[in-house]
Design a protein around this motif. Structure first.
Motif, PDB file in Angstrom:
ATOM      1  N   SER A   2       2.067  20.974  69.633  1.00  0.00           N
ATOM      2  CA  SER A   2       0.900  20.550  68.865  1.00  0.00           C
ATOM      3  C   SER A   2      -0.002  21.758  68.590  1.00  0.00           C
ATOM      4  CB  SER A   2       0.120  19.484  69.628  1.00  0.00           C
ATOM      5  OG  SER A   2      -0.605  20.063  70.692  1.00  0.00           O
ATOM      6  N   MET A   3      -0.857  21.602  67.613  1.00  0.00           N
ATOM      7  CA  MET A   3      -1.761  22.693  67.238  1.00  0.00           C
ATOM      8  C   MET A   3      -2.691  23.046  68.396  1.00  0.00           C
ATOM      9  SD  MET A   3      -2.292  24.822  64.882  1.00  0.00           S
ATOM     10  CE  MET A   3      -1.491  24.152  63.457  1.00  0.00           C
ATOM     11  N   MET A   4      -3.152  22.037  69.129  1.00  0.00           N
ATOM     12  CA  MET A   4      -4.066  22.298  70.253  1.00  0.00           C
ATOM     13  C   MET A   4      -3.364  23.079  71.364  1.00  0.00           C
ATOM     14  SD  MET A   4      -7.038  21.432  69.437  1.00  0.00           S
ATOM     15  CE  MET A   4      -7.817  21.644  71.022  1.00  0.00           C
ATOM     16  N   SER A   5      -2.130  22.714  71.681  1.00  0.00           N
ATOM     17  CA  SER A   5      -1.423  23.440  72.737  1.00  0.00           C
ATOM     18  C   SER A   5      -1.085  24.855  72.279  1.00  0.00           C
ATOM     19  CB  SER A   5      -0.179  22.686  73.189  1.00  0.00           C
ATOM     20  OG  SER A   5       0.736  22.528  72.127  1.00  0.00           O
ATOM     21  N   HIS A   6      -0.786  25.007  70.992  1.00  0.00           N
ATOM     22  CA  HIS A   6      -0.527  26.342  70.448  1.00  0.00           C
ATOM     23  C   HIS A   6      -1.794  27.197  70.551  1.00  0.00           C
ATOM     24  CE1 HIS A   6       1.225  29.478  68.015  1.00  0.00           C
ATOM     25  NE2 HIS A   6       0.281  29.347  67.095  1.00  0.00           N
ATOM     26  N   LEU A   7      -2.930  26.615  70.218  1.00  0.00           N
ATOM     27  CA  LEU A   7      -4.209  27.315  70.302  1.00  0.00           C
ATOM     28  C   LEU A   7      -4.519  27.714  71.747  1.00  0.00           C
ATOM     29  CD1 LEU A   7      -6.700  28.290  68.756  1.00  0.00           C
ATOM     30  CD2 LEU A   7      -7.683  26.020  69.081  1.00  0.00           C
ATOM     31  N   GLN A   8      -4.280  26.811  72.677  1.00  0.00           N
ATOM     32  CA  GLN A   8      -4.517  27.111  74.098  1.00  0.00           C
ATOM     33  C   GLN A   8      -3.616  28.250  74.563  1.00  0.00           C
ATOM     34  OE1 GLN A   8      -3.861  23.270  75.875  1.00  0.00           O
ATOM     35  NE2 GLN A   8      -6.023  22.714  75.787  1.00  0.00           N
ATOM     36  N   GLU A   9      -2.373  28.251  74.103  1.00  0.00           N
ATOM     37  CA  GLU A   9      -1.426  29.296  74.478  1.00  0.00           C
ATOM     38  C   GLU A   9      -1.875  30.651  73.923  1.00  0.00           C
ATOM     39  OE1 GLU A   9       1.564  30.598  76.745  1.00  0.00           O
ATOM     40  OE2 GLU A   9       0.965  28.496  76.601  1.00  0.00           O
ATOM     41  N   ILE A  49      -6.343  32.990  66.235  1.00  0.00           N
ATOM     42  CA  ILE A  49      -7.143  31.922  66.859  1.00  0.00           C
ATOM     43  C   ILE A  49      -8.255  31.481  65.903  1.00  0.00           C
ATOM     44  CG2 ILE A  49      -8.800  31.447  68.714  1.00  0.00           C
ATOM     45  CD1 ILE A  49      -6.991  33.287  70.509  1.00  0.00           C
ATOM     46  N   ALA A  50      -8.931  32.458  65.308  1.00  0.00           N
ATOM     47  CA  ALA A  50     -10.026  32.147  64.381  1.00  0.00           C
ATOM     48  C   ALA A  50      -9.519  31.370  63.171  1.00  0.00           C
ATOM     49  CB  ALA A  50     -10.714  33.442  63.936  1.00  0.00           C
ATOM     50  N   ARG A  51      -8.370  31.756  62.627  1.00  0.00           N
ATOM     51  CA  ARG A  51      -7.804  31.040  61.474  1.00  0.00           C
ATOM     52  C   ARG A  51      -7.494  29.600  61.818  1.00  0.00           C
ATOM     53  NH1 ARG A  51      -4.977  35.850  60.525  1.00  0.00           N
ATOM     54  NH2 ARG A  51      -3.152  35.072  61.600  1.00  0.00           N
ATOM     55  N   ILE A  52      -6.924  29.390  62.999  1.00  0.00           N
ATOM     56  CA  ILE A  52      -6.572  28.031  63.425  1.00  0.00           C
ATOM     57  C   ILE A  52      -7.835  27.205  63.632  1.00  0.00           C
ATOM     58  CG2 ILE A  52      -5.565  26.663  65.299  1.00  0.00           C
ATOM     59  CD1 ILE A  52      -3.482  28.927  65.611  1.00  0.00           C
ATOM     60  N   GLU A  53      -8.838  27.792  64.286  1.00  0.00           N
ATOM     61  CA  GLU A  53     -10.075  27.051  64.557  1.00  0.00           C
ATOM     62  C   GLU A  53     -10.823  26.714  63.265  1.00  0.00           C
ATOM     63  OE1 GLU A  53     -11.152  28.364  69.108  1.00  0.00           O
ATOM     64  OE2 GLU A  53     -12.021  29.548  67.487  1.00  0.00           O
ATOM     65  N   GLU A  54     -10.765  27.602  62.284  1.00  0.00           N
ATOM     66  CA  GLU A  54     -11.422  27.328  61.007  1.00  0.00           C
ATOM     67  C   GLU A  54     -10.744  26.186  60.268  1.00  0.00           C
ATOM     68  OE1 GLU A  54     -11.503  30.960  58.784  1.00  0.00           O
ATOM     69  OE2 GLU A  54     -12.939  31.890  60.155  1.00  0.00           O
TER      70      GLU A  54
END
Length: 56
Positions: A2-9, A49-54
């Motif tokens: 998932s996007m959240m787990s990818h972001l956490q990683e 990380i910034a791209r994903i969070e945006e």
């Protein structure tokens, strides 16, 4: 993954790289090229990380 787990990683890798950079900079006779490469990778992770969070 998932996007959240990818972001956490990504954040975990960024933190680990940050610690590695600090350790390398404190070590006598550290390799400046390796430190520069680690910093570049750390910046790439931060940008991803910034791209994903945006987009979230």
């Amino acid at each position: 993954m998932s996007m959240m787990s990818h972001l956490q990683e990504l954040k975990k890798k960024h933190d680990q790289l940050s610690e590695a950079v600090e350790t390398a900079q404190r070590a006598p006779g550290s390799n400046d090229l390796e430190v520069a490469q680690m910093k570049k990778k750390k910046l790439q992770l931060k940008e991803e990380i910034a791209r994903i969070e945006e987009g979230a």
